[in-house]
Enzyme design. Sequence first.
Site, PDB file in Angstrom:
ATOM      1  N   ARG A 106       0.816  -1.222   0.000  1.00 38.29           N
ATOM      2  CA  ARG A 106       0.000   0.000   0.000  1.00 38.29           C
ATOM      3  C   ARG A 106       0.852   1.275   0.000  1.00 38.29           C
ATOM      4  O   ARG A 106       0.474   2.283   0.590  1.00 38.29           O
ATOM      5  CB  ARG A 106      -0.953   0.031   1.199  1.00 38.29           C
ATOM      6  CG  ARG A 106      -2.068  -0.983   1.119  1.00 38.29           C
ATOM      7  CD  ARG A 106      -3.154  -0.525   0.160  1.00 38.29           C
ATOM      8  NE  ARG A 106      -4.213  -1.519   0.039  1.00 38.29           N
ATOM      9  CZ  ARG A 106      -5.369  -1.450   0.694  1.00 38.29           C
ATOM     10  NH1 ARG A 106      -5.632  -0.448   1.470  1.00 38.29           N
ATOM     11  NH2 ARG A 106      -6.264  -2.382   0.535  1.00 38.29           N
ATOM     12  N   ARG A 162      -3.162   6.932   0.935  1.00 34.86           N
ATOM     13  CA  ARG A 162      -3.645   8.158   1.583  1.00 34.86           C
ATOM     14  C   ARG A 162      -2.661   8.841   2.517  1.00 34.86           C
ATOM     15  O   ARG A 162      -2.864   9.983   2.890  1.00 34.86           O
ATOM     16  CB  ARG A 162      -4.941   7.846   2.334  1.00 34.86           C
ATOM     17  CG  ARG A 162      -6.106   7.630   1.402  1.00 34.86           C
ATOM     18  CD  ARG A 162      -7.210   6.863   2.079  1.00 34.86           C
ATOM     19  NE  ARG A 162      -6.782   5.497   2.334  1.00 34.86           N
ATOM     20  CZ  ARG A 162      -7.563   4.549   2.843  1.00 34.86           C
ATOM     21  NH1 ARG A 162      -8.802   4.834   3.193  1.00 34.86           N
ATOM     22  NH2 ARG A 162      -7.104   3.320   3.032  1.00 34.86           N
ATOM     23  N   ARG A 184      -6.139  11.677  -6.117  1.00 27.98           N
ATOM     24  CA  ARG A 184      -7.374  10.939  -5.796  1.00 27.98           C
ATOM     25  C   ARG A 184      -8.589  11.865  -5.900  1.00 27.98           C
ATOM     26  O   ARG A 184      -9.639  11.470  -6.405  1.00 27.98           O
ATOM     27  CB  ARG A 184      -7.215  10.394  -4.378  1.00 27.98           C
ATOM     28  CG  ARG A 184      -8.414   9.775  -3.744  1.00 27.98           C
ATOM     29  CD  ARG A 184      -8.567   8.322  -4.175  1.00 27.98           C
ATOM     30  NE  ARG A 184      -9.531   7.643  -3.338  1.00 27.98           N
ATOM     31  CZ  ARG A 184     -10.837   7.850  -3.381  1.00 27.98           C
ATOM     32  NH1 ARG A 184     -11.343   8.723  -4.220  1.00 27.98           N
ATOM     33  NH2 ARG A 184     -11.640   7.193  -2.578  1.00 27.98           N
ATOM     34  N   ASP A 190      -6.740  -2.584  -7.723  1.00 34.07           N
ATOM     35  CA  ASP A 190      -7.303  -3.245  -6.547  1.00 34.07           C
ATOM     36  C   ASP A 190      -7.609  -4.698  -6.879  1.00 34.07           C
ATOM     37  O   ASP A 190      -7.820  -5.046  -8.050  1.00 34.07           O
ATOM     38  CB  ASP A 190      -8.576  -2.541  -6.073  1.00 34.07           C
ATOM     39  CG  ASP A 190      -8.893  -2.918  -4.628  1.00 34.07           C
ATOM     40  OD1 ASP A 190      -8.312  -2.302  -3.720  1.00 34.07           O
ATOM     41  OD2 ASP A 190      -9.676  -3.848  -4.411  1.00 34.07           O
ATOM     42  N   TYR A 224     -14.848 -11.538  -0.201  1.00 27.81           N
ATOM     43  CA  TYR A 224     -15.541 -10.270  -0.465  1.00 27.81           C
ATOM     44  C   TYR A 224     -16.749 -10.493  -1.374  1.00 27.81           C
ATOM     45  O   TYR A 224     -17.782  -9.853  -1.210  1.00 27.81           O
ATOM     46  CB  TYR A 224     -14.596  -9.254  -1.107  1.00 27.81           C
ATOM     47  CG  TYR A 224     -13.554  -8.716  -0.148  1.00 27.81           C
ATOM     48  CD1 TYR A 224     -13.866  -7.703   0.758  1.00 27.81           C
ATOM     49  CD2 TYR A 224     -12.259  -9.226  -0.136  1.00 27.81           C
ATOM     50  CE1 TYR A 224     -12.911  -7.224   1.649  1.00 27.81           C
ATOM     51  CE2 TYR A 224     -11.308  -8.754   0.752  1.00 27.81           C
ATOM     52  CZ  TYR A 224     -11.631  -7.760   1.637  1.00 27.81           C
ATOM     53  OH  TYR A 224     -10.700  -7.289   2.517  1.00 27.81           O
TER      54      TYR A 224
HETATM   55  O1  CP3 Z   1       0.103   0.635  -3.160  1.00 28.85           O
HETATM   56  C1  CP3 Z   1      -0.318  -0.517  -3.328  1.00 28.85           C
HETATM   57  O2  CP3 Z   1      -0.141  -1.448  -2.526  1.00 28.85           O
HETATM   58  C2  CP3 Z   1      -1.013  -0.830  -4.642  1.00 28.85           C
HETATM   59  C3  CP3 Z   1      -2.416  -0.690  -4.662  1.00 28.85           C
HETATM   60  C4  CP3 Z   1      -3.327  -1.626  -3.880  1.00 28.85           C
HETATM   61  C5  CP3 Z   1      -4.581  -1.180  -3.379  1.00 28.85           C
HETATM   62  N1  CP3 Z   1      -5.256  -2.262  -2.904  1.00 28.85           N
HETATM   63  C6  CP3 Z   1      -5.057   0.205  -3.420  1.00 28.85           C
HETATM   64  C7  CP3 Z   1      -6.123   0.629  -2.502  1.00 28.85           C
HETATM   65  C8  CP3 Z   1      -3.239  -2.997  -3.610  1.00 28.85           C
HETATM   66  C9  CP3 Z   1      -2.097  -3.950  -3.868  1.00 28.85           C
HETATM   67  C10 CP3 Z   1      -4.479  -3.385  -3.003  1.00 28.85           C
HETATM   68  C11 CP3 Z   1      -4.796  -4.773  -2.620  1.00 28.85           C
HETATM   69  C12 CP3 Z   1      -6.017  -5.048  -1.845  1.00 28.85           C
HETATM   70  N2  CP3 Z   1      -7.259  -4.477  -1.992  1.00 28.85           N
HETATM   71  C13 CP3 Z   1      -6.119  -6.058  -0.850  1.00 28.85           C
HETATM   72  C14 CP3 Z   1      -5.018  -7.001  -0.453  1.00 28.85           C
HETATM   73  C15 CP3 Z   1      -3.983  -6.362   0.389  1.00 28.85           C
HETATM   74  C16 CP3 Z   1      -4.430  -5.914   1.747  1.00 28.85           C
HETATM   75  O3  CP3 Z   1      -4.277  -4.708   2.016  1.00 28.85           O
HETATM   76  O4  CP3 Z   1      -4.889  -6.743   2.513  1.00 28.85           O
HETATM   77  C17 CP3 Z   1      -7.447  -6.029  -0.361  1.00 28.85           C
HETATM   78  C18 CP3 Z   1      -8.017  -6.909   0.715  1.00 28.85           C
HETATM   79  C19 CP3 Z   1      -8.156  -5.025  -1.101  1.00 28.85           C
HETATM   80  C20 CP3 Z   1      -9.596  -4.671  -1.005  1.00 28.85           C
HETATM   81  C21 CP3 Z   1      -9.759  -3.286  -0.517  1.00 28.85           C
HETATM   82  N3  CP3 Z   1      -9.440  -2.166  -1.242  1.00 28.85           N
HETATM   83  C22 CP3 Z   1     -10.275  -2.861   0.734  1.00 28.85           C
HETATM   84  C23 CP3 Z   1     -10.729  -3.791   1.853  1.00 28.85           C
HETATM   85  C24 CP3 Z   1     -10.252  -1.471   0.734  1.00 28.85           C
HETATM   86  C25 CP3 Z   1     -10.797  -0.571   1.814  1.00 28.85           C
HETATM   87  C26 CP3 Z   1      -9.873  -0.476   2.974  1.00 28.85           C
HETATM   88  C27 CP3 Z   1      -8.951   0.698   2.817  1.00 28.85           C
HETATM   89  O5  CP3 Z   1      -7.761   0.542   3.012  1.00 28.85           O
HETATM   90  O6  CP3 Z   1      -9.482   1.766   2.496  1.00 28.85           O
HETATM   91  C28 CP3 Z   1      -9.692  -1.038  -0.483  1.00 28.85           C
HETATM   92  C29 CP3 Z   1      -9.460   0.355  -0.925  1.00 28.85           C
HETATM   93  C30 CP3 Z   1      -8.091   0.730  -1.394  1.00 28.85           C
HETATM   94  N4  CP3 Z   1      -7.300  -0.052  -2.213  1.00 28.85           N
HETATM   95  C31 CP3 Z   1      -7.407   1.947  -1.138  1.00 28.85           C
HETATM   96  C32 CP3 Z   1      -6.184   1.892  -1.819  1.00 28.85           C
HETATM   97  C33 CP3 Z   1      -5.127   2.969  -1.911  1.00 28.85           C
HETATM   98  C34 CP3 Z   1      -7.966   3.094  -0.326  1.00 28.85           C
HETATM   99  C35 CP3 Z   1      -9.059   3.774  -1.094  1.00 28.85           C
HETATM  100  C36 CP3 Z   1      -8.913   5.285  -1.249  1.00 28.85           C
HETATM  101  O7  CP3 Z   1      -7.858   5.799  -1.702  1.00 28.85           O
HETATM  102  O8  CP3 Z   1      -9.895   5.938  -0.958  1.00 28.85           O
END
Ligand code: CP3
Length: 350
Positions: free
Chosen positions: A33, A37, A46, A83, A159
Amino acid sequence: MEEAYQTESVGIKPLLRVLDGAREAIPPVWMMRQAGRYLPEYRAVREKAGGFLDLCFNPELAAEVTLQPVRRFGFDAAILFSDILVIPLALGRKVEFQVGEGPRLEPLADTAALDSLHETIDTKVLAPVYETVSRVKSALDSKTTLIGFCGAPWTVATYMVAGEATPDQAPARLFAYRDPAGFGRLIDRLVQGSIEYLVGQLKAGAECVQIFDTWAGVLGPEQFERWCIQPTQKIVEGVRRQVPGAKIIGFPRGVSAMALAYADMTGVNGIGIDWTFEREIARDTLQSRVAVQGNVDPLALLAGGTALEREVDDVMATLSGGRLIFNLGHGILPNTPIAHVEQMLKRMRR
Ligand code: CP3
């Protein structure tokens, strides 16, 4: 063609060298990640993009946020900004992200609902992601590795079945107990879709891929083998059939001792471990088999100070004698100060 390219780039890219079996005195480093943010430049893009999925499917902006943390911190890898839930979308499910709430999908309540899934992933949905990959690839220097990714079938299924994040993934576990054959069909569909998706990323320029199994740790050993190890093994085999020698990192979060079987059976080149994994055990049992990636507690990074220094020192003292990709044990938390990331990097690189 891909194979020739990959072999060529292994020599100069520290992260690929480690996945190929080498040890680096100063291990390659990136953060799960890392685009997100906690970075003001991410928050700015964003806002401009609109929704989160709009950002994922906008190649110009997605490439920009992929590159931001690499520019700022000089990480050894860029990870594609996208994602794991774009696969359910490409299988025809509704997926939404509401600010501050996490993902919402239409729940897959029973086997009958499986009939509404597309047989194969809709490549039109994923085309912008491949374009992001090739844009990032052409912007990276010769030492930085481009990592693609997908969610593991089990984690994506949790999910899809629940329709949202749950604390214990009870809906998917119940589905799997009540109707293993039906659940197996869902997993198989995700295996096929993930193979195609990862191959698409590798052909577009990704040099290795990570399979995120964030919810592996809620399963008992037998279920873990059936729903995590076997599908991951099929993905690894399926990807390498089309891209021979493809480098693959698995991240079965929260599985501790079962990581050994995962390493032996899936054929991955590296395993991500979370911060609850005992480092001595990772050193003594995993590092001879695969590269180990991890495992600073994201909360120690948030705390900073001596807690962070002790955590970094312990990862380095225990694991840097073998194949190590320095990383967090899970994603960086949104309220982490940038200065703490700088402190961590300075400490591990000294
Ligand atoms: O920088 C990186 O790692 C690359 C981008 C990336 C994102 N999601 C961007 C993201 C990667 C590799 C993921 C993988 C992901 N997505 C996983 C597996 C890894 C982990 O963290 O467990 C999972 C379970 C998801 C599903 C997901 N996406 C959830 C549960 C959420 C909400 C929780 C949260 O952190 O907000 C997301 C949203 C998400 N994916 C964000 C980002 C940067 C935040 C959204 C935003 O910017 O508003």
